[in-house]
Design a protein around this motif. Structure first.
Motif, PDB file in Angstrom:
ATOM      1  N   GLY A 255      -3.966   2.970  -4.863  1.00  0.00           N
ATOM      2  CA  GLY A 255      -3.379   2.956  -3.515  1.00  0.00           C
ATOM      3  C   GLY A 255      -2.678   1.661  -3.175  1.00  0.00           C
ATOM      4  N   TYR A 256      -3.096   0.560  -3.798  1.00  0.00           N
ATOM      5  CA  TYR A 256      -2.375  -0.710  -3.571  1.00  0.00           C
ATOM      6  C   TYR A 256      -1.780  -1.171  -4.895  1.00  0.00           C
ATOM      7  CZ  TYR A 256      -6.264  -3.549  -5.531  1.00  0.00           C
ATOM      8  OH  TYR A 256      -7.203  -4.125  -6.353  1.00  0.00           O
TER       9      TYR A 256
ATOM     10  N   PRO B 146      -6.234  -1.275   5.944  1.00  0.00           N
ATOM     11  CA  PRO B 146      -6.203  -2.430   5.051  1.00  0.00           C
ATOM     12  C   PRO B 146      -5.029  -3.356   5.373  1.00  0.00           C
ATOM     13  CG  PRO B 146      -5.280  -0.514   3.950  1.00  0.00           C
ATOM     14  CD  PRO B 146      -5.674  -0.064   5.323  1.00  0.00           C
TER      15      PRO B 146
ATOM     16  N   HIS C 259       0.844  -1.210   0.000  1.00  0.00           N
ATOM     17  CA  HIS C 259       0.000   0.000   0.000  1.00  0.00           C
ATOM     18  C   HIS C 259       0.869   1.247   0.000  1.00  0.00           C
ATOM     19  CE1 HIS C 259      -4.166  -1.395   0.713  1.00  0.00           C
ATOM     20  NE2 HIS C 259      -3.508  -2.498   0.999  1.00  0.00           N
TER      21      HIS C 259
ATOM     22  N   TYR D   1      -7.524   5.044  -6.775  1.00  0.00           N
ATOM     23  CA  TYR D   1      -6.355   5.876  -6.454  1.00  0.00           C
ATOM     24  C   TYR D   1      -5.043   5.155  -6.762  1.00  0.00           C
ATOM     25  CZ  TYR D   1     -10.180   7.697  -3.668  1.00  0.00           C
ATOM     26  OH  TYR D   1     -11.398   8.163  -3.267  1.00  0.00           O
TER      27      TYR D   1
ATOM     28  N   CYS E  73      -8.736  -0.289  -7.037  1.00  0.00           N
ATOM     29  CA  CYS E  73      -8.590   0.984  -6.327  1.00  0.00           C
ATOM     30  C   CYS E  73      -8.422   2.143  -7.301  1.00  0.00           C
ATOM     31  CB  CYS E  73      -7.387   0.934  -5.396  1.00  0.00           C
ATOM     32  SG  CYS E  73      -7.161   2.503  -4.549  1.00  0.00           S
TER      33      CYS E  73
ATOM     34  N   CYS F  46      -2.818   5.852  -0.527  1.00  0.00           N
ATOM     35  CA  CYS F  46      -3.900   4.968  -0.074  1.00  0.00           C
ATOM     36  C   CYS F  46      -4.782   5.739   0.901  1.00  0.00           C
ATOM     37  CB  CYS F  46      -3.308   3.738   0.610  1.00  0.00           C
ATOM     38  SG  CYS F  46      -4.511   2.759   1.488  1.00  0.00           S
ATOM     39  N   GLN F  47      -6.100   5.677   0.659  1.00  0.00           N
ATOM     40  CA  GLN F  47      -7.065   6.427   1.478  1.00  0.00           C
ATOM     41  C   GLN F  47      -7.623   5.601   2.641  1.00  0.00           C
ATOM     42  OE1 GLN F  47      -7.790   9.723   0.348  1.00  0.00           O
ATOM     43  NE2 GLN F  47      -6.111   9.210  -1.040  1.00  0.00           N
ATOM     44  N   HIS F  48      -7.125   4.368   2.781  1.00  0.00           N
ATOM     45  CA  HIS F  48      -7.563   3.484   3.875  1.00  0.00           C
ATOM     46  C   HIS F  48      -9.065   3.196   3.836  1.00  0.00           C
ATOM     47  CE1 HIS F  48      -3.820   4.501   6.501  1.00  0.00           C
ATOM     48  NE2 HIS F  48      -3.531   4.119   5.269  1.00  0.00           N
ATOM     49  N   ARG F  49      -9.612   3.095   2.618  1.00  0.00           N
ATOM     50  CA  ARG F  49     -11.052   2.791   2.511  1.00  0.00           C
ATOM     51  C   ARG F  49     -11.318   1.318   2.756  1.00  0.00           C
ATOM     52  NH1 ARG F  49     -13.929   4.239  -2.617  1.00  0.00           N
ATOM     53  NH2 ARG F  49     -12.697   2.485  -3.343  1.00  0.00           N
ATOM     54  N   ASN F  50     -10.255   0.511   2.523  1.00  0.00           N
ATOM     55  CA  ASN F  50     -10.368  -0.937   2.739  1.00  0.00           C
ATOM     56  C   ASN F  50     -11.394  -1.579   1.800  1.00  0.00           C
ATOM     57  OD1 ASN F  50      -9.336  -3.104   3.952  1.00  0.00           O
ATOM     58  ND2 ASN F  50     -10.406  -2.888   5.903  1.00  0.00           N
ATOM     59  N   LEU F  51     -11.486  -1.067   0.578  1.00  0.00           N
ATOM     60  CA  LEU F  51     -12.396  -1.637  -0.423  1.00  0.00           C
ATOM     61  C   LEU F  51     -11.576  -2.121  -1.621  1.00  0.00           C
ATOM     62  CD1 LEU F  51     -15.115   1.177  -0.340  1.00  0.00           C
ATOM     63  CD2 LEU F  51     -15.232  -1.069   0.750  1.00  0.00           C
ATOM     64  N   CYS F  52     -10.376  -2.594  -1.332  1.00  0.00           N
ATOM     65  CA  CYS F  52      -9.380  -2.842  -2.381  1.00  0.00           C
ATOM     66  C   CYS F  52      -9.836  -3.870  -3.415  1.00  0.00           C
ATOM     67  CB  CYS F  52      -8.074  -3.295  -1.748  1.00  0.00           C
ATOM     68  SG  CYS F  52      -7.619  -2.364  -0.279  1.00  0.00           S
TER      69      CYS F  52
HETATM   70  S1  SF4 Z   1      -9.214   0.769  -1.974  1.00  0.00           S
HETATM   71 FE1  SF4 Z   1      -7.549  -0.068  -0.730  1.00  0.00          FE
HETATM   72  S2  SF4 Z   1      -5.699   0.753  -1.637  1.00  0.00           S
HETATM   73 FE2  SF4 Z   1      -7.384   1.977  -2.417  1.00  0.00          FE
HETATM   74  S3  SF4 Z   1      -7.450   3.697  -1.071  1.00  0.00           S
HETATM   75 FE3  SF4 Z   1      -8.841   2.149  -0.299  1.00  0.00          FE
HETATM   76  S4  SF4 Z   1      -7.653   0.990   1.190  1.00  0.00           S
HETATM   77 FE4  SF4 Z   1      -6.239   2.138  -0.031  1.00  0.00          FE
END
Ligand code: SF4
Ligand SMILES: Cc1cc2nc3c(=O)[nH]c(=O)nc-3n(C[C@H](O)[C@H](O)[C@H](O)COP(=O)(O)OP(=O)(O)OC[C@H]3O[C@@H](n4cnc5c(N)ncnc54)[C@H](O)[C@@H]3O)c2cc1C
Length: 572
Positions: free
Chosen positions: A247-248, A368, A217, A245, A243, A233-239
């Motif tokens: 982010g991962y 995440p 991440h 962004y 993503c 990474c926005q820490h949405r935890n919907l990877c």
């Molecule tokens: S979807 Fe995962 S990688 Fe993307 S911002 Fe959210 S937590 Fe981070």
């Protein structure tokens, strides 16, 4: 397969063919394209473009027809795929439906597949730990299986190479058994995870560290990541939705668009590789036979070098199906060991507990990632009545307890109350299995799939060593959780779990120094057909206890750069 004239041959000829566009294939493509080689990536699944092909990425919970769950009818149609925790309404479109891609289970095997551009890199949980010298050297001690032809020192610079580009967050823990990497800033442990770490440090004198997980991440993106078009990474935890962004790390967000931008990559989705073509005159592979996934039309593509990155089991299948007069049992399979020594990680147990301390704190938001307990059993010497060892995941969270009692106003009031109970503690087991000749995959003699490829027969099972190891984990974890003052400690043995559901299947085309017992040399080349390389999980000589994909990435980058040098020297 039909004959193609010379003009068509030229049009269909590349420097390199990469089979599969998932985690390892993405890396092969990137490395070759960076070196200016014309690279064809053949991917059996549909195209998935970063951001535009993530249909659920920005959906709100109420926008899902089934509130995120999958209807029973669909689950019944895919009884194996639906066993994975990732098979939910927001991500099931990235997972293969059982019915469309059958295989024969001689013993129960839960084969989880992601057939699309990016493969399973869209779905993975992003845990990324390096192997240590003990992981490479350890199996030789047992005298059981083929020894690794490389050690930690061979791979260390390539771990760094892939970590810097992919972006791995972690803490420099200074552990001999889990070497530090090129880390971005770590996630934080919750207060109860910190408490557990501290208690373990005191009680086991530093021999059982509990660290924050290392994961792919972008906690602190660097210029190389912005250059890839990725952000924080926005820490949405919907990877698992993909993503937006970046982010991962996924092939779709990182290696593939990078390779595309060089102008050297040709990506061909919907291209099922049937087999590799062997040229008896040159003693080399000359190309591949491909079946169009939609039209079923057959085509051939040619290249000087072929990289197999179709994921472990499919790579075995393609090689076994590549028969010629020189290789009647599959290309490179002189010793008839191909398809054997399939190994995996055992996930058959886990633990749960509660903590009634630190009730003035709670964890906010999502993360995440979790904590990680590196292997502490049989690392440097044999200590137990089972071989090898295990790592474990660990997390402690305190989330609101939903009270859905009552009706009408009472229910409404109850739902509106935010109450917190005890801390919930969970751990999952990740055990190393011993590669065995009796755990194998092979082609069925008669049955073929919709693309004319023989069905695969899978015969893989857990053994007594795995069961003893799981019991030891349950006993050791019970002791550790008790030491930390946790209550209501339970071992949760999984009764419906089968090999495969770990999604860490490995082996079948293993690396080794001796062509009598292994299929690949120390550069991942087939001993008997040097321009064919295997760098996904099929090449793994043993599996140790770390999540495997970082090691596939490093092996792929190492082998690709070696192939470039060999091409320059005219050796391939
Ligand atoms: S979807 Fe995962 S990688 Fe993307 S911002 Fe959210 S937590 Fe981070
Ligand atoms: C839910 C989940 C969680 C996971 N968590 C982790 C984790 O935390 N850490 C970790 O290290 N690993 C994890 N993994 C495993 C990780 O995803 C795999 O190790 C990794 O994706 C393997 O890379 P690969 O390139 O070998 O295969 P893949 O990423 O699966 O890519 C293979 C590609 O080859 C294509 N292909 C297959 N056959 C053919 C053919 N005949 N012709 C053309 N193309 C073909 C496929 O369609 C696919 O796109 C997880 C996996 C899942 C699903």
């Amino acid at each position: 397969m039909t004959y193609i004239n010379n003009k068509a041959v030229k049009k269909n000829t590349f420097d390199v063919i990469v089979i599969g566009s998932g985690i390892s294939g993405g890396w092969a493509a990137k490395e070759f394209c960076d070196h200016g080689l014309k690279t064809l990536v053949l991917e059996r699944g549909k195209d998935v473009k970063h951001v535009v092909d993530y249909p659920t990425a920005m959906m709100e919970p109420w926008e899902f027809e089934h509130l995120g769950q999958v209807p029973k009818k669909l689950k019944d149609e895919s009884p194996i795929a639906s066993k994975t925790y990732i098979y939910k309404e927001d991500s099931k479109h990235f997972i293969v439906k059982d019915k469309e891609h059958p295989y024969i289970q001689e013993k129960p095997f839960d084969w989880i597949r992601g057939y699309q551009v990016g493969g399973k890199s869209l779905l993975w949980a992003r845990g990324t730990q390096r192997w240590s010298k003990y992981d490479f050297d350890g199996p030789a001690r047992d005298g059981f299986d083929v020894h690794w032809p490389i050690g930690y020192e061979d791979l260390a610079p390539w771990y760094s190479h892939v970590e810097i580009f992919a972006g791995i967050s972690g803490n420099k823990d200074g552990l001999e058994t889990l070497p530090d990497g090129e880390f971005l800033k770590p996630h934080e442990q919750t207060c109860v995870e910190k408490h557990f770490s501290q208690k373990m440090k005191e009680h086991y004198h530093g021999k059982r560290p509990v660290i924050i997980g290392r994961c792919a991440h972008l906690t602190d993106p660097q210029p190389i990541h912005y250059e890839q078009g990725r952000g924080q990474c926005q820490h949405r935890n919907l990877c698992q939705r993909g993503c937006p962004y970046g982010g991962y790390f996924s092939s779709n967000a990182s290696t593939l668009p990078w390779a595309q931008r060089t102008g050297n990559m040709t990506m061909r989705p919907n291209s099922v590789v049937h087999s590799i073509i062997y040229d008896e005159k040159t003693g080399k592979a000359s190309g591949v036979n491909v079946v169009d996934a939609i039209t079923k039309k057959e085509r051939k593509f040619y290249a000087k070098v072929i990289f197999l990155n179709a994921s472990t089991i499919n790579t075995n299948l393609i090689l076994l199906n590549s028969k010629s007069s020189r290789f009647p049992n599959g290309i490179g399979n002189d010793n008839e060991q191909m398809g054997k020594y399939i190994h995996f990680h055992s996930f058959i147990t886990g633990m749960s507990a509660e903590y009634d301390g630190m009730l003035d704190s709670k964890n906010e938001g999502t993360r995440p990632n979790g904590s990680y307990i590196p292997r502490f059993r049989n690392v440097k010497e044999q200590e137990t009545d089972f071989l090898r060892g295990y790592a474990a995941g660990f997390s402690a969270t305190r989330s609101p307890v939903t009270n859905s009692e009552g009706l009408g106003m009472e229910l409404k009031n109850n739902l509106n109350k935010t109450e917190y109970g005890n801390w919930h503690v969970g751990s999952h087991f990740m055990g190393e299995t011993v590669p065995k000749e009796t755990n194998y995959v092979k082609l069925d003699d008669k049955q073929i799939d919709a693309w004319g490829v023989p069905l695969l027969r899978v015969n893989v099972e857990l053994d007594d060593n795995d069961r003893k190891m799981a019991k030891d984990y349950e006993e050791q974890m019970t002791e550790m959780l008790t030491v930390a003052g946790f209550k209501n400690i339970k071992a949760n043995r999984k009764t419906t779990w089968n090999p495969g559901l770990d999604i860490h299947e490995m082996g079948g085309v293993v690396m080794g120094n001796d062509p009598k017992t292994s299929l690949l040399n120390k550069w991942n080349q087939l001993h008997h057909c040097k321009n064919v390389f295997v760098t996904d999980g099929a090449c793994m000589t043993s599996n140790s206890t770390q999540n495997p994909s970082l090691t596939y990435m490093a092996l792929t980058a190492r082998a690709a750069n070696y192939a470039v040098e060999e091409l320059k020297k005219g050796n391939l």
